[in-house]
Motif scaffolding. Structure first.
Motif, PDB file in Angstrom:
ATOM      1  N   GLY A  91     -90.169 123.647 -44.607  1.00 33.76           N
ATOM      2  CA  GLY A  91     -91.472 123.336 -44.037  1.00 33.76           C
ATOM      3  C   GLY A  91     -91.420 122.227 -43.007  1.00 33.76           C
ATOM      4  O   GLY A  91     -90.358 121.785 -42.580  1.00 33.76           O
ATOM      5  N   ARG A  92     -92.574 121.750 -42.609  1.00 33.53           N
ATOM      6  CA  ARG A  92     -92.706 120.772 -41.544  1.00 33.53           C
ATOM      7  C   ARG A  92     -92.589 119.349 -42.092  1.00 33.53           C
ATOM      8  O   ARG A  92     -93.173 119.040 -43.124  1.00 33.53           O
ATOM      9  CB  ARG A  92     -94.065 120.949 -40.864  1.00 33.53           C
ATOM     10  CG  ARG A  92     -94.286 120.118 -39.620  1.00 33.53           C
ATOM     11  CD  ARG A  92     -95.713 120.323 -39.151  1.00 33.53           C
ATOM     12  NE  ARG A  92     -95.982 119.667 -37.888  1.00 33.53           N
ATOM     13  CZ  ARG A  92     -97.210 119.380 -37.462  1.00 33.53           C
ATOM     14  NH1 ARG A  92     -98.246 119.699 -38.217  1.00 33.53           N
ATOM     15  NH2 ARG A  92     -97.403 118.790 -36.304  1.00 33.53           N
ATOM     16  N   LEU A  93     -91.854 118.517 -41.379  1.00 34.15           N
ATOM     17  CA  LEU A  93     -91.695 117.109 -41.749  1.00 34.15           C
ATOM     18  C   LEU A  93     -92.001 116.263 -40.532  1.00 34.15           C
ATOM     19  O   LEU A  93     -91.254 116.270 -39.552  1.00 34.15           O
ATOM     20  CB  LEU A  93     -90.276 116.840 -42.250  1.00 34.15           C
ATOM     21  CG  LEU A  93     -89.932 115.393 -42.625  1.00 34.15           C
ATOM     22  CD1 LEU A  93     -90.842 114.899 -43.739  1.00 34.15           C
ATOM     23  CD2 LEU A  93     -88.469 115.276 -43.034  1.00 34.15           C
ATOM     24  N   ARG A  94     -93.107 115.516 -40.587  1.00 31.47           N
ATOM     25  CA  ARG A  94     -93.537 114.679 -39.460  1.00 31.47           C
ATOM     26  C   ARG A  94     -93.219 113.221 -39.772  1.00 31.47           C
ATOM     27  O   ARG A  94     -93.597 112.695 -40.814  1.00 31.47           O
ATOM     28  CB  ARG A  94     -95.034 114.819 -39.188  1.00 31.47           C
ATOM     29  CG  ARG A  94     -95.465 116.179 -38.697  1.00 31.47           C
ATOM     30  CD  ARG A  94     -96.868 116.117 -38.123  1.00 31.47           C
ATOM     31  NE  ARG A  94     -96.874 115.403 -36.855  1.00 31.47           N
ATOM     32  CZ  ARG A  94     -97.829 114.542 -36.485  1.00 31.47           C
ATOM     33  NH1 ARG A  94     -98.815 114.239 -37.314  1.00 31.47           N
ATOM     34  NH2 ARG A  94     -97.775 113.948 -35.301  1.00 31.47           N
ATOM     35  N   ILE A  95     -92.522 112.576 -38.826  1.00 28.54           N
ATOM     36  CA  ILE A  95     -92.081 111.197 -39.010  1.00 28.54           C
ATOM     37  C   ILE A  95     -92.469 110.380 -37.780  1.00 28.54           C
ATOM     38  O   ILE A  95     -92.333 110.847 -36.641  1.00 28.54           O
ATOM     39  CB  ILE A  95     -90.552 111.133 -39.221  1.00 28.54           C
ATOM     40  CG1 ILE A  95     -90.168 111.857 -40.512  1.00 28.54           C
ATOM     41  CG2 ILE A  95     -90.061 109.691 -39.254  1.00 28.54           C
ATOM     42  CD1 ILE A  95     -88.680 111.973 -40.727  1.00 28.54           C
ATOM     43  N   SER A  96     -92.933 109.166 -38.010  1.00 28.89           N
ATOM     44  CA  SER A  96     -93.181 108.208 -36.935  1.00 28.89           C
ATOM     45  C   SER A  96     -92.120 107.119 -37.017  1.00 28.89           C
ATOM     46  O   SER A  96     -91.891 106.550 -38.085  1.00 28.89           O
ATOM     47  CB  SER A  96     -94.581 107.601 -37.071  1.00 28.89           C
ATOM     48  OG  SER A  96     -94.762 106.544 -36.138  1.00 28.89           O
ATOM     49  N   ALA A  97     -91.465 106.829 -35.888  1.00 24.57           N
ATOM     50  CA  ALA A  97     -90.379 105.846 -35.868  1.00 24.57           C
ATOM     51  C   ALA A  97     -90.577 104.872 -34.709  1.00 24.57           C
ATOM     52  O   ALA A  97     -91.156 105.228 -33.684  1.00 24.57           O
ATOM     53  CB  ALA A  97     -89.027 106.552 -35.728  1.00 24.57           C
ATOM     54  N   PRO A  98     -90.119 103.622 -34.851  1.00 25.23           N
ATOM     55  CA  PRO A  98     -90.273 102.638 -33.773  1.00 25.23           C
ATOM     56  C   PRO A  98     -89.397 102.966 -32.575  1.00 25.23           C
ATOM     57  O   PRO A  98     -88.407 103.698 -32.667  1.00 25.23           O
ATOM     58  CB  PRO A  98     -89.849 101.324 -34.435  1.00 25.23           C
ATOM     59  CG  PRO A  98     -88.964 101.731 -35.566  1.00 25.23           C
ATOM     60  CD  PRO A  98     -89.478 103.056 -36.046  1.00 25.23           C
ATOM     61  N   LEU A  99     -89.767 102.388 -31.441  1.00 26.29           N
ATOM     62  CA  LEU A  99     -89.158 102.725 -30.159  1.00 26.29           C
ATOM     63  C   LEU A  99     -87.651 102.486 -30.133  1.00 26.29           C
ATOM     64  O   LEU A  99     -86.878 103.379 -29.766  1.00 26.29           O
ATOM     65  CB  LEU A  99     -89.831 101.922 -29.041  1.00 26.29           C
ATOM     66  CG  LEU A  99     -89.254 102.100 -27.629  1.00 26.29           C
ATOM     67  CD1 LEU A  99     -89.388 103.526 -27.157  1.00 26.29           C
ATOM     68  CD2 LEU A  99     -89.927 101.142 -26.648  1.00 26.29           C
ATOM     69  N   LEU A 100     -87.209 101.284 -30.508  1.00 29.79           N
ATOM     70  CA  LEU A 100     -85.788 100.962 -30.354  1.00 29.79           C
ATOM     71  C   LEU A 100     -84.915 101.851 -31.224  1.00 29.79           C
ATOM     72  O   LEU A 100     -83.888 102.367 -30.767  1.00 29.79           O
ATOM     73  CB  LEU A 100     -85.529  99.490 -30.685  1.00 29.79           C
ATOM     74  CG  LEU A 100     -84.081  99.023 -30.502  1.00 29.79           C
ATOM     75  CD1 LEU A 100     -83.637  99.209 -29.056  1.00 29.79           C
ATOM     76  CD2 LEU A 100     -83.911  97.577 -30.931  1.00 29.79           C
ATOM     77  N   LEU A 101     -85.297 102.054 -32.478  1.00 29.03           N
ATOM     78  CA  LEU A 101     -84.512 102.933 -33.345  1.00 29.03           C
ATOM     79  C   LEU A 101     -84.495 104.350 -32.795  1.00 29.03           C
ATOM     80  O   LEU A 101     -83.471 105.034 -32.853  1.00 29.03           O
ATOM     81  CB  LEU A 101     -85.084 102.923 -34.761  1.00 29.03           C
ATOM     82  CG  LEU A 101     -84.290 103.733 -35.788  1.00 29.03           C
ATOM     83  CD1 LEU A 101     -82.942 103.053 -36.075  1.00 29.03           C
ATOM     84  CD2 LEU A 101     -85.074 103.892 -37.088  1.00 29.03           C
ATOM     85  N   SER A 102     -85.606 104.789 -32.235  1.00 30.68           N
ATOM     86  CA  SER A 102     -85.667 106.129 -31.659  1.00 30.68           C
ATOM     87  C   SER A 102     -84.724 106.252 -30.469  1.00 30.68           C
ATOM     88  O   SER A 102     -84.023 107.260 -30.314  1.00 30.68           O
ATOM     89  CB  SER A 102     -87.101 106.458 -31.222  1.00 30.68           C
ATOM     90  OG  SER A 102     -87.970 106.508 -32.334  1.00 30.68           O
ATOM     91  N   GLN A 103     -84.691 105.222 -29.626  1.00 34.14           N
ATOM     92  CA  GLN A 103     -83.846 105.270 -28.434  1.00 34.14           C
ATOM     93  C   GLN A 103     -82.358 105.217 -28.770  1.00 34.14           C
ATOM     94  O   GLN A 103     -81.537 105.799 -28.059  1.00 34.14           O
ATOM     95  CB  GLN A 103     -84.196 104.103 -27.506  1.00 34.14           C
ATOM     96  CG  GLN A 103     -85.552 104.229 -26.846  1.00 34.14           C
ATOM     97  CD  GLN A 103     -85.896 103.012 -26.009  1.00 34.14           C
ATOM     98  OE1 GLN A 103     -85.538 101.880 -26.349  1.00 34.14           O
ATOM     99  NE2 GLN A 103     -86.581 103.222 -24.907  1.00 34.14           N
ATOM    100  N   THR A 104     -82.007 104.543 -29.852  1.00 30.17           N
ATOM    101  CA  THR A 104     -80.594 104.322 -30.141  1.00 30.17           C
ATOM    102  C   THR A 104     -80.007 105.247 -31.206  1.00 30.17           C
ATOM    103  O   THR A 104     -78.831 105.607 -31.125  1.00 30.17           O
ATOM    104  CB  THR A 104     -80.365 102.870 -30.593  1.00 30.17           C
ATOM    105  OG1 THR A 104     -81.202 102.589 -31.733  1.00 30.17           O
ATOM    106  CG2 THR A 104     -80.696 101.900 -29.468  1.00 30.17           C
ATOM    107  N   ALA A 105     -80.800 105.617 -32.213  1.00 28.85           N
ATOM    108  CA  ALA A 105     -80.197 106.308 -33.365  1.00 28.85           C
ATOM    109  C   ALA A 105     -80.930 107.548 -33.855  1.00 28.85           C
ATOM    110  O   ALA A 105     -80.319 108.403 -34.490  1.00 28.85           O
ATOM    111  CB  ALA A 105     -80.075 105.317 -34.535  1.00 28.85           C
ATOM    112  N   MET A 106     -82.243 107.667 -33.593  1.00 28.15           N
ATOM    113  CA  MET A 106     -82.994 108.747 -34.220  1.00 28.15           C
ATOM    114  C   MET A 106     -82.580 110.128 -33.729  1.00 28.15           C
ATOM    115  O   MET A 106     -82.703 111.117 -34.473  1.00 28.15           O
ATOM    116  CB  MET A 106     -84.490 108.548 -34.006  1.00 28.15           C
ATOM    117  CG  MET A 106     -85.109 107.477 -34.896  1.00 28.15           C
ATOM    118  SD  MET A 106     -84.798 107.683 -36.671  1.00 28.15           S
ATOM    119  CE  MET A 106     -85.717 109.161 -37.020  1.00 28.15           C
ATOM    120  N   GLY A 107     -82.109 110.240 -32.512  1.00 28.97           N
ATOM    121  CA  GLY A 107     -81.641 111.544 -32.038  1.00 28.97           C
ATOM    122  C   GLY A 107     -80.466 112.049 -32.864  1.00 28.97           C
ATOM    123  O   GLY A 107     -80.429 113.215 -33.276  1.00 28.97           O
TER     124      GLY A 107
END
Length: 296
Positions: A91-107
């Motif tokens: 199913g669907r999993l929606r997550i909100s993450a902060p900018l810096l973590l997204s830019q460096t590691a979330m991908g």
């Protein structure tokens, strides 16, 4: 209580209107309106304030939505798990993450999770603000040093701290003089309280660059514009190879990244799987571990 009417009420509340809910789900608008009206009559409560152009939950409607939305989701997940014969994340999993973590590691995190759990449709949005999980439909949020919130539970899975760095050819100021600084956020004179190997010192900063992203700040420091406060995980490789030098640590700058979810909710298989994936990626949760993850 009519569960079908309750489910239709939740659809309308989640999408913010009868028309939007009908378009999103393919359900007739008239059916949704009738079911909600029947639910209001059964409860003897007005659940929506109906304006000429918008629809707004009443206080009672919001309370009902917050208490029943997660329960209906759990019913759907339980039925799906029983039908499939196992509690397999799907199913669907929606997550909100902060900018810096997204830019460096979330991908990288998202890609690894998607490969491991192909039946989960992962959606990650980047926001530094504190989102309303229930209102905005998030299953999990990642926040930096979150304020206590009785409606959320979770754990810190990563730690970091701020250090002052500069190019080796920029001397650390002495005697109270100021140094060119690169800052994130508002401009203005700043004094940084820095702990060095010799003890605490105060560094007066003349902000010559004001930038909105810590990635931008790091790149400007590398170019030799001035000194900056940055998470050590973001500059550990620069410090190791001598591109940047460390002047000291910012006092009281410990950073904790928390994964949070609503406390009223039974933990779903997909949220549980993501939390476990984070613990596998960062078993110690140290800045050095994050730096190695980013650099690998």
């Amino acid at each position: 209580m009519d569960l079908l009417a309750l489910a239709d009420f939740n659809l309308v509340a989640r999408h913010g209107g009868f028309g939007k809910a009908a378009r999103a789900t393919g359900r007739p608008k008239a059916t949704l309106s009738r079911r909600v009206t029947e639910l209001e009559a059964a409860l003897q409560l007005r659940l929506f304030e109906r304006g000429a152009r918008n629809l707004k939950l009443t206080e009672e409607g919001r309370a009902l939505y917050e208490r029943t939305a997660v329960l209906l989701i759990e019913l759907d997940e339980t039925a799906a798990a029983i039908a499939s014969g196992a509690e397999k994340p799907r199913g669907r999993l929606r997550i909100s993450a902060p900018l810096l973590l997204s830019q460096t590691a979330m991908g990288k995190i998202a890609a690894g999770f998607a490969l491991k759990y192909p039946d989960v449709r992962l959606e990650i949005t980047t926001e530094d603000r504190a989102v309303d999980m229930i209102e905005e439909g998030y299953d999990l949020v990642i926040r930096v040093n979150p304020a206590p919130d009785e409606s959320l539970v979770g754990r810190a899975f990563l730690h970091d701290r701020l250090v002052v760095v500069a190019r080796p050819d920029l001397a650390r100021p002495t005697g109270g003089q100021s140094v060119a600084g690169i800052v994130r956020g508002g401009a203005g004179s700043e004094i940084w309280n820095v702990m060095t190997t010799e003890g605490p010192i105060k560094i007066r900063i003349d902000p010559v660059l004001v930038l909105s992203s810590l990635i931008m700040v790091r790149d400007a420091v590398r170019a030799g514009v001035g000194a900056a406060r940055l998470p050590i995980s973001l500059v550990s490789q620069d410090l190791a190879d001598g591109t940047l030098q460390r002047w000291g640590d910012i006092e009281g700058s410990e950073i904790a990244l928390w994964a949070l979810y609503p406390s009223r909710r039974l933990l779903s298989a997909r949220v549980s799987a993501f939390l476990h994936f984070l613990s596998e990626a960062f078993p110690k949760g140290t800045p050095e571990e994050l730096a190695a993850y980013i650099g690998s």
